[in-house]
Design a protein around this motif. Structure first.
Motif, short mmCIF file in Angstrom:
data_model
loop_
_atom_site.label_atom_id
_atom_site.label_comp_id
_atom_site.label_asym_id
_atom_site.label_seq_id
_atom_site.Cartn_x
_atom_site.Cartn_y
_atom_site.Cartn_z
N PRO A 134 0.84 -1.20 0.00
CA PRO A 134 0.00 0.00 0.00
C PRO A 134 0.88 1.25 0.00
O PRO A 134 1.93 1.29 0.64
CB PRO A 134 -0.80 -0.12 1.29
CG PRO A 134 -0.07 -1.09 2.13
CD PRO A 134 0.71 -1.99 1.22
N MET A 135 0.44 2.25 -0.70
CA MET A 135 1.21 3.49 -0.84
C MET A 135 0.87 4.53 0.23
O MET A 135 1.64 5.47 0.43
CB MET A 135 0.97 4.09 -2.22
CG MET A 135 1.51 3.26 -3.36
SD MET A 135 3.28 2.97 -3.28
CE MET A 135 3.91 4.60 -3.59
N ALA A 136 -0.24 4.37 0.90
CA ALA A 136 -0.66 5.38 1.87
C ALA A 136 0.37 5.62 2.98
O ALA A 136 0.63 6.79 3.30
CB ALA A 136 -2.02 5.00 2.47
N PRO A 137 0.96 4.60 3.59
CA PRO A 137 1.91 4.89 4.68
C PRO A 137 3.10 5.76 4.26
O PRO A 137 3.44 6.72 4.96
CB PRO A 137 2.39 3.50 5.12
CG PRO A 137 1.30 2.58 4.74
CD PRO A 137 0.73 3.15 3.47
N ILE A 138 3.69 5.46 3.12
CA ILE A 138 4.84 6.27 2.71
C ILE A 138 4.41 7.67 2.29
O ILE A 138 5.13 8.64 2.51
CB ILE A 138 5.67 5.57 1.61
CG1 ILE A 138 7.02 6.26 1.42
CG2 ILE A 138 4.93 5.52 0.30
CD1 ILE A 138 7.90 6.27 2.63
N LYS A 139 3.22 7.80 1.74
CA LYS A 139 2.74 9.13 1.37
C LYS A 139 2.43 9.97 2.60
O LYS A 139 2.62 11.19 2.59
CB LYS A 139 1.53 9.02 0.44
CG LYS A 139 1.92 8.52 -0.94
CD LYS A 139 0.77 8.53 -1.90
CE LYS A 139 1.25 8.09 -3.28
NZ LYS A 139 0.22 8.26 -4.29
N ILE A 140 1.97 9.32 3.65
CA ILE A 140 1.73 10.04 4.91
C ILE A 140 3.06 10.48 5.52
O ILE A 140 3.20 11.60 6.00
CB ILE A 140 0.90 9.17 5.88
CG1 ILE A 140 -0.51 9.00 5.34
CG2 ILE A 140 0.90 9.76 7.27
CD1 ILE A 140 -1.34 7.97 6.06
N VAL A 141 4.05 9.59 5.49
CA VAL A 141 5.39 9.94 5.98
C VAL A 141 5.96 11.11 5.18
O VAL A 141 6.58 12.02 5.74
CB VAL A 141 6.33 8.72 5.94
CG1 VAL A 141 7.77 9.12 6.17
CG2 VAL A 141 5.90 7.68 6.96
N MET A 142 5.74 11.09 3.88
CA MET A 142 6.19 12.20 3.04
C MET A 142 5.53 13.51 3.47
O MET A 142 6.20 14.54 3.59
CB MET A 142 5.89 11.91 1.57
CG MET A 142 6.76 10.84 0.96
SD MET A 142 6.25 10.30 -0.68
CE MET A 142 6.32 11.81 -1.60
#
Length: 170
Positions: A134-142
């Motif tokens: 899932p891409m959501a965790p890294i996008k939130i970290v970004m």
């Protein structure tokens, strides 16, 4: 400088410091991840697709969470053809003007990052790799990294304005 602004600067500096110190140790996690990937390939003839991609996600977190810390320490790259010859007040004035461009850029970047993270959460976006995390965790970290960099930029702006006026912001 008013006391609330001094408190804001101290709080942002503390946040940047703590987040930056956390990000510093991510390098060891990345090294371990790549070492495990290399050893598993050589010793066991096994390839783990997810290791390299997870390391790439950690690298994104490393750079974005450490950006504000780097700015706080003044360890970013600076072109100093004339800069070193200037007085402290001139440097602070120029820095206060140029950091406005950085703040504008970070606001736009955060806006785009937030909408991208929102999309990833809403539609369950996955990476287009074989592992498909899932891409959501890294996008939130970004978004967190960009937001902290934005906070640090505003704190740096306030410090530069204070220096340009002949005051001490610390």
């Amino acid at each position: 400088m008013p006391k609330p602004l001094r408190l804001y600067i101290r709080a942002v500096d503390e946040l940047s410091y703590r987040l930056g110190r956390f990000a510093v140790y991510l390098i060891f996690v990345m090294m371990g991840t790549l070492l495990f990937a290399a050893l598993s390939r050589v010793l066991f003839n096994t390839s783990y697709i997810w290791l390299v991609e997870s390391m790439q996600f950690m690298l994104v977190a490393y750079f974005l969470l450490g950006g504000a810390y780097s700015m706080q320490l003044g360890s970013h790259v600076r072109m100093d053809l004339f800069y070193e010859r200037w007085s402290v007040r001139t440097k602070a004035t120029v820095d206060a003007v140029t950091i406005c461009f950085l703040i504008f850029y970070l606001v736009m970047l955060l806006y785009g990052g937030w909408s991208s993270a929102e999309y990833a959460l809403k539609y369950g976006e996955n990476s287009r790799s074989a592992w498909a995390p899932p891409m959501a965790p890294i996008k939130i970290v970004m978004c967190v990294g960009i937001a902290v960099m934005l906070l640090q930029s505003t704190a740096r702006f306030l410090k530069n304005v204070a220096r340009a006026l002949g005051e001490d912001a610390e």
